[in-house]
Design an enzyme around this catalytic site. Structure first.
Site, PDB file in Angstrom:
ATOM      1  N   ASP A 104      33.144  41.980  41.857  1.00  0.00           N
ATOM      2  CA  ASP A 104      34.275  42.322  40.990  1.00  0.00           C
ATOM      3  C   ASP A 104      33.813  43.206  39.840  1.00  0.00           C
ATOM      4  OD1 ASP A 104      35.947  40.903  42.575  1.00  0.00           O
ATOM      5  OD2 ASP A 104      36.385  39.313  41.144  1.00  0.00           O
ATOM      6  N   TYR A 308      43.612  45.893  40.317  1.00  0.00           N
ATOM      7  CA  TYR A 308      42.711  44.837  39.838  1.00  0.00           C
ATOM      8  C   TYR A 308      43.416  43.902  38.851  1.00  0.00           C
ATOM      9  CZ  TYR A 308      38.464  42.686  37.989  1.00  0.00           C
ATOM     10  OH  TYR A 308      37.496  41.791  37.605  1.00  0.00           O
TER      11      TYR A 308
END
Length: 687
Positions: A104, A308
């Protein structure tokens, strides 16, 4: 030679592997001609436990505190050690020339990869994949524009400092509290001030004393007016003054003294960041913050239709602007098609209301991707959450909502009455997203107003005296608590700190949901409908925890320094030195405390070893019965009967408290506790 790609989750790794044509399946990885794609399972590596430094620390003992290792060690997480072995063996393969970090794109994602690299002894070059959506196009563009791995060293250092600081503060204070009060207690730099905010509100509610107040409304036939004094306040707290004012008004006509009409506009709301989306999902659908994040993660990783999730920005950067038409076309299906058509019919104009590079750090706002939308494939929760994101995205590209605001001032015998009305001129973005107006106490009621001329006389049809009571502040819901965690400046007296915490708040957008869940799991707070209510355990904890740990100032200082470290402007060694000193002071404060803690989770089951009544506690493996005597240490699984008996006992206690409160508020009953109890239990028996 091949590049090794390290993703954070198997699902993301599989998507990356598909785009990179890595079709050969191995145990824990996928391989192609140029790339080998593997994954973590969240964290594979963590900070070592106290007993990994010294075996005696496996036993919790106040004399061994504070624990301050000179150098923090890492260890492989036992439950996922098999996948760590896979990654490590791939790293030492001779045909692997470089590593591409594809975890991430954020502080914690960087930590996941770097810890694996450190424990595996990675020495070769590495690069960074930094993308904001999981579409094929975004992945391809990301691999075509890989960033130098060392460019993210400062981000890693900030993440490392956060993790080590939480270990030093959290473990030391938790052990100190547990040893001191012989109870299952925990504390932390974010969860404790968050709990303190909830308990402070509960105290305000408990200590609140309602007061009667009066308002005056005049009926002029075709509209009504609300009385206000010269300061604009419409409340009168003394009945005799209110009645005296009514008498002075009776028999007099009203005169229109002022009519002010103004064309106003209301700009569209900003795009969503994670915290704002969690707030709206809680208000509209009752989603917990954790549920919103979970559903959102699925829309991002699996459905690939939003960007995101763990972002703190409500803006996009200028490089996203050329993609706006394709994003709108991808979602051009009912019920959005009719709303999108006016935007696509002409060139899209953007302003700093939406596009601002200076307000985008790691990731831009949450918006739809260019992945074609198939609403039929979404479940109801996904549809609801996507609808919020889609409508917010469209509304930001719409013109302002325009309306005429009319304010009439009507005078009766020297006293002013005010009337307010709105007439929509252009619905603008409100065609897309309806928002319930936020109304403050004391605001004028909106009404439909006819045209009035200054100087006209108005016959007063009626003058009404309304009686009301002041209300206590509302308990926190997850929506309002997220706001308090995001902007806790009002709880901080120091002006510089109050400004600095705006950049960080209590926790980060990615961790706030987890903090709320931890407080519930530890039985410090409970969900009562949408409200978050502190338990006896939570209230007692805040009374015994060191003062500076429960104040937002500490987290404000930490978040400011961590932010500076992430930007390359802070000294991590100085920061960690301060943390160590803090840990010593906090442990000493607990040791010196003379408070008493009384467990409220006592069951009717006796410990088979020492005979004491056992406690019902939450663990990773479910509910357990634990002996309150830590020197005994006996534990066993709790069965349904244990849990039900405890719940029944707790519910009975709560109902008795409510009955006692009811009768203690009744002045017709004697003041003694005996009288109160007798009356309360008598009603209970009769019921």
């Amino acid at each position: 030679m091949k590049s090794l790609v390290l993703a954070e989750k198997p699902s993301v790794a599989r998507e990356i592997a598909r785009v990179l044509n890595c079709n050969i399946k191995g145990k824990g990885y996928l391989e192609g001609n140029k790339y080998v794609v593997t994954w973590a399972l969240g964290h594979l590596v963590t900070l070592a436990e106290p007993e990994d430094y010294d075996k005696k620390l496996k036993v919790w003992n106040m004399d061994d505190l504070p624990m301050l290792p000179e150098k923090m060690k890492l260890k492989v997480i036992k439950e996922t050690s098999h996948q760590f072995s896979v990654v490590r063996h791939l790293m030492i393969r001779n045909d692997i020339c470089e590593l591409i970090i594809a975890t991430d794109a954020g502080r914690e994602g960087e930590l996941v990869a770097r810890w694996i690299m450190i424990l595996s002894g990675w020495k070769k070059p590495f690069k960074r994949l930094w993308i904001s959506s999981q579409t094929d196009k975004a992945i391809k563009e990301g691999f075509a524009n890989l960033k130098p791995g060392r460019s993210y060293d400062d981000l890693f250092h900030a993440a490392l400092c956060r993790a080590e600081a939480d270990w030093l503060i959290g473990l030391n204070v938790t052990r100190a509290l547990t040893c001191k009060f012989n109870a299952q207690l925990s504390a932390g730099r974010v969860q404790t001030p968050t709990l303190s905010i909830i308990i402070k509100r509960e105290s305000e509610i408990k200590n609140f004393k309602p007061a009667d107040f009066f308002t005056i409304q005049a009926d002029f036939g075709d509209y009504f007016g609300e009385w206000r004094n010269k300061s604009g306040n419409g409340r009168i707290f003394e009945r005799n003054k209110a009645e005296e004012l009514i008498q002075n008004l009776k028999g007099h006509d009203g005169i229109v003294r002022e009519v002010h009409t103004e064309l106003k506009s209301e700009l569209p709301p900003l795009a969503y960041d994670l915290t704002e989306l969690q707030r709206d999902a809680n208000r509209r659908y009752g989603f917990s913050a954790q549920k919103t994040l979970s559903v959102l993660q699925g829309l991002y990783e699996i459905r690939k239709i939003v960007t995101y999730p763990r972002t703190d920005s409500r803006y996009i950067s200028s490089d996203i602007v050329p993609t706006l038409p394709s994003r709108l076309k991808a979602m051009d299906v009912a019920p959005y098609a009719a709303l999108i058509k006016p935007i696509l019919s002409k060139p899209i104009k953007t302003t700093k209301r939406f596009v601002d590079n200076s307000k985008v750090s790691d990731h831009h706002a949450i918006i739809p991707t260019e992945q074609p939308l198939d609403l039929s494939s979404l479940n109801s929760d996904e549809k609801n959450l996507y609808d919020l994101i889609a409508r917010r995205f469209i509304s930001v590209l719409y013109p302002p909502y325009k309306y005429k605001q009319t304010l009439i001032t009507t005078e009766i015998n020297g006293q002013n009455f005010y009337s307010s009305g709105k007439t929509p001129e252009d619905q603008g973005w409100r065609k897309v997203e309806y928002r319930t107006p936020v109304k403050d106490e004391g605001d004028l009621l909106e009404q439909k107003l006819s045209i009035q001329k200054i100087g006209n006389t108005k016959v007063v049809k009626n003058i009404k005296l309304n009686k009301s009571k002041t209300k206590p502040p509302a308990r926190y819901t997850e929506a309002t608590l997220l706001t308090a965690m995001e902007s806790p400046g009002k709880f901080i007296e120091d002006e510089e700190l109050r400004e600095s915490i705006k950049a960080g708040g209590l926790g980060t957008p990615a961790t706030r949901a987890e903090i709320i869940e931890k407080l519930i799991y530890a039985n410090y707070i409970e969900r009562h409908g949408k409200e978050l209510v502190p338990t006896s355990k939570g209230i007692q904890l805040i009374n015994i925890v060191p003062e500076n740990l429960k104040m937002p100032e500490l987290t404000a200082e930490w978040e400011l320094k961590l932010s500076e470290i992430a930007k390359g402007r802070g000294d991590r060694w100085i920061f960690m030195d301060g943390i160590r000193k803090n840990a010593v002071e906090l442990v000493q404060a607990v040791q010196a405390d003379t408070s008493v803690y009384k467990a409220d989770n006592i069951t009717k089951t006796k410990c088979p070893q020492c005979g004491k009544y056992m406690l019902l506690i939450n663990t990773r493996h479910g509910k357990m019965l634990s002996c309150p005597d830590r020197s005994c240490g006996y534990r066993q699984e709790a069965n349904a009967d244990d849990t039900n008996i405890f719940k029944k006992s707790k519910g009975e206690s709560f109902r008795n408290k409510k009955l006692i409160q009811k009768f203690s508020d009744n002045k017709s009953i004697g003041n003694s506790l005996g009288d109160v109890l007798k009356a309360a239990l008598s009603e209970k028996k009769n019921a």
